[in-house]
Design a protein around this motif. Structure first.
Motif, PDB file in Angstrom:
ATOM      1  N   PRO A 189     -11.920  -3.202  -3.677  1.00 58.11           N
ATOM      2  CA  PRO A 189     -12.254  -3.697  -2.343  1.00 58.11           C
ATOM      3  C   PRO A 189     -12.196  -5.221  -2.263  1.00 58.11           C
ATOM      4  CG  PRO A 189     -13.806  -2.019  -3.007  1.00 58.11           C
ATOM      5  CD  PRO A 189     -12.900  -2.253  -4.165  1.00 58.11           C
ATOM      6  N   ARG A 249       0.830  -1.207   0.000  1.00 62.40           N
ATOM      7  CA  ARG A 249       0.000   0.000   0.000  1.00 62.40           C
ATOM      8  C   ARG A 249       0.862   1.255   0.000  1.00 62.40           C
ATOM      9  NH1 ARG A 249      -3.388  -3.039   3.751  1.00 62.40           N
ATOM     10  NH2 ARG A 249      -5.101  -3.847   2.502  1.00 62.40           N
ATOM     11  N   PRO A 263     -14.991  -0.852   2.395  1.00 65.79           N
ATOM     12  CA  PRO A 263     -15.179   0.030   1.235  1.00 65.79           C
ATOM     13  C   PRO A 263     -16.624   0.044   0.723  1.00 65.79           C
ATOM     14  CG  PRO A 263     -13.366  -1.495   0.866  1.00 65.79           C
ATOM     15  CD  PRO A 263     -14.003  -1.897   2.148  1.00 65.79           C
ATOM     16  N   SER A 264     -17.278  -1.123   0.708  1.00 61.28           N
ATOM     17  CA  SER A 264     -18.645  -1.136   0.176  1.00 61.28           C
ATOM     18  C   SER A 264     -19.570  -0.311   1.054  1.00 61.28           C
ATOM     19  CB  SER A 264     -19.195  -2.550   0.072  1.00 61.28           C
ATOM     20  OG  SER A 264     -18.181  -3.480  -0.075  1.00 61.28           O
ATOM     21  N   ASP A 277     -10.502   6.933  -4.149  1.00 63.75           N
ATOM     22  CA  ASP A 277     -11.162   5.767  -4.733  1.00 63.75           C
ATOM     23  C   ASP A 277     -12.638   5.725  -4.377  1.00 63.75           C
ATOM     24  OD1 ASP A 277      -8.919   4.946  -5.969  1.00 63.75           O
ATOM     25  OD2 ASP A 277      -8.418   3.369  -4.528  1.00 63.75           O
ATOM     26  N   ARG A 285     -14.316   8.177  -6.581  1.00 61.30           N
ATOM     27  CA  ARG A 285     -14.402   7.649  -7.935  1.00 61.30           C
ATOM     28  C   ARG A 285     -15.544   6.627  -8.033  1.00 61.30           C
ATOM     29  NH1 ARG A 285     -13.049   3.885 -11.526  1.00 61.30           N
ATOM     30  NH2 ARG A 285     -11.999   4.594 -13.410  1.00 61.30           N
ATOM     31  N   GLU A 289     -10.634  -2.140   5.470  1.00 60.86           N
ATOM     32  CA  GLU A 289      -9.311  -2.198   4.870  1.00 60.86           C
ATOM     33  C   GLU A 289      -8.928  -0.789   4.456  1.00 60.86           C
ATOM     34  OE1 GLU A 289     -10.322  -4.977   1.626  1.00 60.86           O
ATOM     35  OE2 GLU A 289      -9.955  -3.299   0.276  1.00 60.86           O
ATOM     36  N   PRO A 290      -7.629  -0.496   4.317  1.00 61.44           N
ATOM     37  CA  PRO A 290      -7.219   0.861   3.970  1.00 61.44           C
ATOM     38  C   PRO A 290      -7.797   1.247   2.616  1.00 61.44           C
ATOM     39  CG  PRO A 290      -5.349  -0.454   4.696  1.00 61.44           C
ATOM     40  CD  PRO A 290      -6.492  -1.399   4.516  1.00 61.44           C
ATOM     41  N   ARG A 304     -28.234  -6.937   6.257  1.00 62.09           N
ATOM     42  CA  ARG A 304     -27.007  -7.698   6.505  1.00 62.09           C
ATOM     43  C   ARG A 304     -26.380  -7.288   7.822  1.00 62.09           C
ATOM     44  NH1 ARG A 304     -25.537  -6.331   1.309  1.00 62.09           N
ATOM     45  NH2 ARG A 304     -26.373  -7.868  -0.104  1.00 62.09           N
ATOM     46  N   PRO A 360      -8.317   4.511  -0.015  1.00 60.25           N
ATOM     47  CA  PRO A 360      -8.049   5.914  -0.320  1.00 60.25           C
ATOM     48  C   PRO A 360      -9.353   6.656  -0.591  1.00 60.25           C
ATOM     49  CG  PRO A 360      -6.702   4.441  -1.660  1.00 60.25           C
ATOM     50  CD  PRO A 360      -7.731   3.595  -0.984  1.00 60.25           C
ATOM     51  N   ASP A 398      -8.664  12.234  -8.151  1.00 59.61           N
ATOM     52  CA  ASP A 398      -9.586  11.546  -9.055  1.00 59.61           C
ATOM     53  C   ASP A 398      -8.791  10.562  -9.904  1.00 59.61           C
ATOM     54  OD1 ASP A 398     -11.808  10.820 -10.388  1.00 59.61           O
ATOM     55  OD2 ASP A 398     -12.015  12.671 -11.539  1.00 59.61           O
ATOM     56  N   PRO A 399      -8.374   9.439  -9.305  1.00 56.01           N
ATOM     57  CA  PRO A 399      -7.475   8.512  -9.994  1.00 56.01           C
ATOM     58  C   PRO A 399      -8.091   7.972 -11.288  1.00 56.01           C
ATOM     59  CG  PRO A 399      -8.445   7.460  -8.072  1.00 56.01           C
ATOM     60  CD  PRO A 399      -8.816   8.904  -8.003  1.00 56.01           C
ATOM     61  N   GLU A 437     -21.502   3.284   0.236  1.00 57.20           N
ATOM     62  CA  GLU A 437     -22.940   3.444   0.366  1.00 57.20           C
ATOM     63  C   GLU A 437     -23.291   4.699   1.163  1.00 57.20           C
ATOM     64  OE1 GLU A 437     -24.405  -0.400   0.725  1.00 57.20           O
ATOM     65  OE2 GLU A 437     -26.358   0.272   1.406  1.00 57.20           O
ATOM     66  N   SER A 449     -28.166  -3.793   2.751  1.00 55.75           N
ATOM     67  CA  SER A 449     -27.017  -3.534   3.635  1.00 55.75           C
ATOM     68  C   SER A 449     -27.463  -3.503   5.080  1.00 55.75           C
ATOM     69  CB  SER A 449     -26.364  -2.190   3.307  1.00 55.75           C
ATOM     70  OG  SER A 449     -25.923  -2.183   2.000  1.00 55.75           O
ATOM     71  N   HIS A 478     -15.822  -5.161   7.055  1.00 58.00           N
ATOM     72  CA  HIS A 478     -14.551  -5.779   6.717  1.00 58.00           C
ATOM     73  C   HIS A 478     -13.613  -4.637   6.357  1.00 58.00           C
ATOM     74  CE1 HIS A 478     -11.795  -8.239   4.350  1.00 58.00           C
ATOM     75  NE2 HIS A 478     -12.316  -9.274   4.956  1.00 58.00           N
TER      76      HIS A 478
END
Lengths: 229, 475
Positions: A218, A194, B370-371, B337, B340, B331-332, B320, B334, A210-211, B375, B317, B329
């Motif tokens: 994920p 990372r 991330p999900s 992202d 985007r 995780e790092p 769940r 950005p 804005d990559p 949301e 969601s 779950h």
């Protein structure tokens, strides 16, 4: 396009099969359909498609069985149609050898982009120079040009970029990345990847807010985007 | 009755020996042995007291009827003193020995019985604890075999004062509850005298924690046996508890698995038709080139389909999370992202109005699922889109949290009508999306706040935990 690529669509829902088939034909592809894994394997063997689009949850024989069966003997690109929230299924499909996934409901444009990326990847052997919209990677000379300006990368950053770009459009697991680039230091952690990835992105992305080349995927790792949507 | 009969019989035996010896004129030494046999039998049958008294009476009779001068208690020859004294000593000694041997045999027999009872109890307990009521039955049987005339097994629910009677035999006076609780609390056995034997209260202790009390009323069983029985029962209670817990866990696991497959099926079945509609709408739009009105209608249907899709995503969601399924779950991730992905998810919004994106260079990655984070963001952007006038931009900003270094802040800025004066009115006005976003943020270890934006409009803030990359590698 002289001979159109043949795409096998496997989904238990007739509405999806028909509409996808129609859209792909409209885009110039030939299609063949199947309604579950077993039919899919049969169609794969008789028609030898260039790419497979498959749902995962299907009665009788599911998408995982289909992927395993195809991967037992062929490297034909497989794109999985997954549903939201089923991240574990997505990861399992990639582990079994699927090349990419789109999450239902997806737009046709997104699906087409994924299909093109997969067909392009399998079409050519790795060229000496990889060119994307404003990014050029000269593999032999280890030179990267972004927007007309040369970018200086560390050897690790270059290796990361080369690995992702030669697999453009394919989500890469962090474990896979470690296995390929940190072969000699298997104790490398995801955090190391990372950190290097973060500095690589700062160097090659025209706008880091804005990559457009590298995105995190994920549950999986990273993906190099061949063409912007 | 019984005692009187023993005395009469003892007298009769001594009388019979005297009459027999005197009648046929046996010599003194032979009669002495006959007396000894009689004393032995009397001791064996009547116990130590009867034996001792019989010894004394036999000595007197021996002297009276068989030593000269006859029919007096005087003794002429000094040697006879020795004979009589020797007789008395042997007679008492024999009596004692016989009684002691008999007592030891009885104790051994009792021990054997107790051991058998404990063995039976352990077999009962460990063969059948899964059956409801087996514990109570085993306790009752063990108490009966240990000679208790009443009592039973009482277990504690959390505290010694909340008692659950597992089995009970005989009467149960009210004050006994306090005794049971006291024994449990002090974790020490208690013995009380009672008209028949004694009452014994034994704590059931496992791992230092009292789980109940075993009460044996009117028992003569040894303390050792009773304690062993209590210990066996305590082990069994513990075992039953484990069995119940594991059955409960098994049930939970099964219902979890059911929920997961149900949610997956619902997710699949709801998204599939929406996917088909989306694909067909795009096909329709493609063919409607030149017919602006048709394109507009198709576009509106596509927008509404999108909204429906997002609501379904939201509800799934929530389901769940509530089912305890989708454990976040993290995780790092950005922030760029996330922005985007939000753009891909809300293509209509991003086509309909300008959206500017800014990520501070020193903004850390978020440590989130991330999900779920996506949301949250999508819901807030959608809200901003709904309240903003057409064509006015929405801004997305990510930066380090102004106060908390372990957090980062995502902001969605709009130029809508702003917040209503009453702080609580925002939920009603902004709808389900915000509520869901709040729950999802909480599940991610984050929070959401709304604030008025200087110059008009609203700032929606999402504070999320930051992913801290190892410092030494940051350079």
């Amino acid at each position: 396009m002289t001979v159109s690529s043949l795409i096998l669509i496997v989904d238990d829902d007739a509405a999806i099969r028909d509409s996808l088939s129609k859209e792909l034909r409209a885009a110039g592809y030939a299609t063949v359909t199947a309604s579950d894994g077993r039919e899919g394997v049969a169609a794969f063997e008789t028609r030898a498609p260039d790419l497979v689009l498959t749902d995962l949850a299907m009665p009788r024989s599911d998408g995982f069985e289909l992927i395993s069966a195809i991967r037992a003997g062929a490297r034909t690109p497989i794109v999985v149609l997954s549903v939201r929230g089923a991240d574990a299924d997505k990861v399992r499909a990639l582990d079994l050898g699927a090349d990419d996934f789109v999450t239902k409901p997806f737009s046709v444009a997104e699906l087409m982009a994924r299909v093109r990326a997969q067909l392009r990847r399998t079409g050519a052997s790795t060229p000496a120079t990889l060119s994307f919209a404003e990014l050029t990677i000269e593999i032999e000379r280890r030179r990267v040009v972004q927007g007309g300006r040369e970018v200086r990368l560390t050897p690790t950053e270059f290796a990361l970029l080369e690995l992702l770009a030669t697999n453009a459009g394919k989500p890469m697991f962090i474990d896979q990345i470690i296995a390929r680039i940190w072969r000699d230091t298997p104790s490398t952690t995801a955090d190391t990847v990372r950190v290097h990835m973060s500095s690589l992105r700062k160097k090659i992305e025209p706008d880091p807010s804005d990559p457009r080349y590298i995105i995190t995927e994920p549950w999986v790792g990273y993906r190099f985007i061949a063409e912007p949507l | 009755m019984h005692r009187a009969f023993v005395w009469l019989a003892a007298l009769a035996a001594l009388a019979a020996v005297t009459a027999f010896g005197w009648g046929i004129g046996l010599n003194a030494s032979t009669v002495g042995f006959l007396y000894l046999i009689a004393v032995l039998l009397i001791s064996l049958w009547g116990g130590l007291l009867a034996g001792t008294i019989a010894s004394v009476v036999a000595t007197l009779c021996y002297n009276f009827f068989f030593f000269r001068p006859l029919y007096t208690l005087t003794i002429a020859e000094p040697a006879n003193w020795f004979a009589l004294a020797a007789f008395l000593i042997s007679s008492v000694t024999v009596s004692r020995l016989v009684v002691a041997a008999r007592g030891q045999a009885a104790t051994a027999e009792q021990r054997r019985k107790e051991l058998g009872t404990l063995y039976g109890l352990s077999i009962d307990l460990f063969a059948a604890t899964n059956r409801v009521g087996a514990l109570g039955e085993a306790a009752g049987r063990a108490l009966q075999l240990l000679g208790a005339r009443g009592g039973g097994l009482v277990l504690f629910d959390e505290s010694p004062y909340r008692q659950r009677v597992i089995s009970w035999n005989g009467e149960k006076p009210e004050e006994i509850e306090d005794l049971i609780a006291g024994v449990g609390r002090h974790k020490e056995p208690l013995e009380l005298p009672s008209p028949l034997g004694r009452d014994v209260y034994l704590p059931l202790v496992i791992g230092g924690k009292p789980t109940g009390t075993l009460v044996a009323r009117g028992t003569e069983a040894s303390m050792h046996a009773l304690e062993s029985a209590a210990w066996l029962l305590a082990l069994s209670v513990e075992r039953q508890r484990f069995v119940e817990e594991s059955a409960h866990l098994q049930g939970l696991r099964e219902s979890e698995a059911l929920k997961t497959s149900l949610l997956r099926a619902i997710s699949h079945d709801l998204t599939t038709p929406i996917t088909a509609i989306t694909i067909r709408m795009e096909s329709l739009r493609r063919r409607a080139v030149g017919d602006d009105e048709l394109r507009e209608v198709a576009g509106a249907i596509a927008d509404e389909t999108e909204r429906l899709r997002r609501r379904i995503d939201n509800l799934l969601s929530m389901a769940r999370l509530e089912a305890g399924r989708a454990k976040p779950h993290p995780e790092p991730t950005p922030p760029a992202d996330l922005f985007r992905a939000a753009r891909e998810n809300l293509s209509q919004v991003f086509i309909a109005r300008p959206v500017t994106v800014h990520v501070d260079p020193d903004c850390p990655d978020a440590n989130v699922d991330p999900s779920l984070a996506l949301e949250i963001l999508v819901n807030l952007v959608e809200n901003a889109h709904r309240v903003s006038p057409p064509g006015v931009p929405i801004e997305l900003v990510a930066r380090r949290h102004p106060i908390d270094a372990d957090k980062l802040r995502l902001e969605v800025l709009d130029r809508g009508p702003g917040l209503p004066s009453a702080a609580d009115a925002d939920v009603a006005q902004r709808g389900l999306g915000l509520e869901i976003a709040r729950s999802l943020a909480a599940a991610n270890g984050g929070s959401i706040g709304l604030a008025p934006r200087p110059g008009g409009g609203t700032v929606a803030r999402i504070d999320l935990p930051a992913a801290l990359l190892p410092v030494e590698e940051r350079a």
